[in-house]
Design a protein around this motif. Structure first.
Motif, mmCIF file in Angstrom:
data_model
loop_
_atom_site.group_PDB
_atom_site.id
_atom_site.type_symbol
_atom_site.label_atom_id
_atom_site.label_comp_id
_atom_site.label_asym_id
_atom_site.label_seq_id
_atom_site.Cartn_x
_atom_site.Cartn_y
_atom_site.Cartn_z
ATOM 1 N N UNK A 126 60.021 -12.253 50.208
ATOM 2 C CA UNK A 126 59.791 -12.525 51.629
ATOM 3 C C UNK A 126 60.152 -11.370 52.555
ATOM 4 N N UNK A 127 61.042 -10.478 52.088
ATOM 5 C CA UNK A 127 61.549 -9.424 52.955
ATOM 6 C C UNK A 127 62.633 -9.923 53.887
ATOM 7 N N UNK A 140 72.017 -15.550 53.180
ATOM 8 C CA UNK A 140 72.956 -16.054 52.174
ATOM 9 C C UNK A 140 72.609 -17.477 51.758
ATOM 10 N N UNK A 141 71.637 -18.080 52.440
ATOM 11 C CA UNK A 141 71.252 -19.454 52.115
ATOM 12 C C UNK A 141 69.777 -19.661 52.445
ATOM 13 N N UNK A 142 68.942 -19.293 51.496
ATOM 14 C CA UNK A 142 67.500 -19.458 51.679
ATOM 15 C C UNK A 142 66.835 -19.647 50.331
ATOM 16 N N UNK A 161 68.479 -4.690 43.557
ATOM 17 C CA UNK A 161 69.835 -4.802 43.006
ATOM 18 C C UNK A 161 70.198 -3.491 42.314
ATOM 19 N N UNK A 162 71.488 -3.237 42.213
ATOM 20 C CA UNK A 162 71.947 -1.976 41.633
ATOM 21 C C UNK A 162 71.684 -1.913 40.131
ATOM 22 N N UNK A 163 71.732 -3.046 39.457
ATOM 23 C CA UNK A 163 71.396 -3.091 38.035
ATOM 24 C C UNK A 163 70.245 -4.067 37.845
ATOM 25 N N UNK A 164 69.106 -3.536 37.469
ATOM 26 C CA UNK A 164 67.922 -4.350 37.249
ATOM 27 C C UNK A 164 67.347 -4.065 35.858
ATOM 28 N N UNK A 165 66.403 -4.881 35.468
ATOM 29 C CA UNK A 165 65.604 -4.621 34.270
ATOM 30 C C UNK A 165 64.778 -3.364 34.521
ATOM 31 N N UNK A 166 64.623 -2.491 33.521
ATOM 32 C CA UNK A 166 65.125 -2.596 32.159
ATOM 33 C C UNK A 166 66.370 -1.734 31.936
ATOM 34 N N UNK A 212 69.388 -14.539 46.050
ATOM 35 C CA UNK A 212 69.196 -13.713 47.240
ATOM 36 C C UNK A 212 68.248 -12.554 46.969
ATOM 37 N N UNK A 213 68.397 -11.939 45.794
ATOM 38 C CA UNK A 213 67.579 -10.770 45.465
ATOM 39 C C UNK A 213 66.098 -11.120 45.417
ATOM 40 N N UNK A 214 65.753 -12.211 44.735
ATOM 41 C CA UNK A 214 64.347 -12.571 44.611
ATOM 42 C C UNK A 214 63.765 -13.143 45.900
#
Length: 354
Positions: free
Chosen positions: A31-32, A36-38, A290-295, A24-26
């Motif tokens: 796409x913006x 829940x299903x794409x 997302x709340x926790x991302x790299x790095x 979902x995040x990517x």
């Protein structure tokens, strides 16, 4: 479409004809469109969004420049048939984001290559629009926190405080919490990831507030530790150490330095003050969609040698946790701008006694 173009360059780098994004995040990042299903499918010269009937019409009306494909049946079957029509053979997928069942279902028809964290470095550097949205979100969060200071009182439960925060998030137009808010009073503040409870807030105790809202698809993350009443000398001492560690880390942040250096700066100060063993988590983490991302901002681990770049966004959140007593954490999101750290929040780090 810069993000799409960057992914197309990554396809060449990984010697792929296409890539299927399923998280979902990517999917949202590219796409913006939130669903829940794409799925997003990108080839070297095209880009497509596949979704089911619940989202299809909205996607078509929202994504004017995209080829939107309806998923009428089994998603994997639709993806495979669609890829056949695109005449691709080497296809990548998010190895770190899919289930074993999904990975198993992909077998056959194509040469599949799992790639972990394919967008992590791209997502770590925020563009001007992302920064504008995140600054908006933090500004709203700041205002809600300031109002909270006038609402907090003895006798409220921790969950009542969290409920109030969530209500204010929605009133402000946010989509909700970016993570379950932590409201930790008294001894609970000594547990870094405390679970907000029905405990009653009492006078003469610290209250740790770790909160975040979701604004236009982007997360905020903010922590302050306040004191209900007059703080004693021990609490003030610990608070000062944490505040100074936070400020020292901010001063150290500079393009070209490693994230490990930043963590070490705060950690060494806390150690010298005699509280080293009570700082038991990393100094910070990337944040965005997302709340926790790299790095991860930590003195050890795979990201310790990652060099700071212009446009990076991450948290700075040193803490000291004294078991059975209390804890103090102070957290801001910072953006690297002009080579140095710029905190997004305007809330001071000074101790607040209510």
């Amino acid at each position: 479409m810069k993000r799409i173009e960057k992914v197309q360059e990554l396809l060449k780098k990984h010697k792929l004809d296409a890539f299927v994004f399923s998280s979902q995040a990517n999917v949202f990042y590219l796409s913006g469109f939130r669903s829940s299903h794409a799925y997003v499918v990108i080839t070297r010269d095209s880009y497509h969004l596949l979704t089911d009937g619940r989202y299809y019409e909205k996607a078509r009306s929202t994504l004017k420049d995209w080829d939107v494909v309806l998923i009428k049946e089994n998603a994997i079957r639709v993806i495979k048939n669609f890829l056949k029509r695109l005449k691709v053979s080497k296809v990548g997928y998010e190895e770190d984001r899919v289930s074993c069942e999904f990975r198993k279902a992909l077998k056959g028809s194509f040469i599949w290559k799992g790639v972990s964290g394919i967008l992590k470095e791209m997502r770590a550097i925020k563009d001007e629009e992302e920064l504008r949205v995140m600054k908006e979100g933090v500004k709203i969060s700041d205002k809600i926190y300031e109002r909270l200071l006038h609402e907090l009182r003895e006798g409220m439960t921790e969950l009542e405080v969290r409920s109030w925060l969530v209500g204010e998030f929605f009133k402000a137009g946010a989509s909700g919490e970016s993570f379950p808010a932590i409201v930790a009073s008294g001894r609970g503040s000594a547990i870094p990831h405390y679970e907000t409870s029905q405990k009653t807030i009492k006078h003469g105790e610290p209250i740790l507030i770790d909160m975040g809202l979701l604004w236009k698809g982007y997360c905020t993350d903010f922590t302050r530790t306040i004191f209900l009443g007059k703080a004693d000398s021990e609490f003030k001492k610990v608070y000062t150490v944490v505040r100074d560690a936070h400020l020292l880390a901010l001063e150290k942040i500079k393009v070209g330095r490693t994230l490990g250096e930043i963590d070490k700066t705060a950690r060494e100060h806390i150690r010298k003050k005699g509280f080293g063993k009570f700082f038991n988590h990393s100094l910070g983490h990337g944040v965005g969609v997302e709340i926790h991302e790299y790095p991860r901002v930590y003195y050890k681990g795979k990201d310790k040698d990652v060099k700071i770049e212009e446009g990076m966004v991450f948290t700075v959140e040193p803490g000291i946790y004294l078991p059975g007593k209390f804890g103090v954490r102070l957290e801001n999101i910072v953006v690297v701008k002009g080579g140095y750290a710029e905190p997004l929040s305007e809330i001071p780090l000074d101790l607040v006694e209510l």
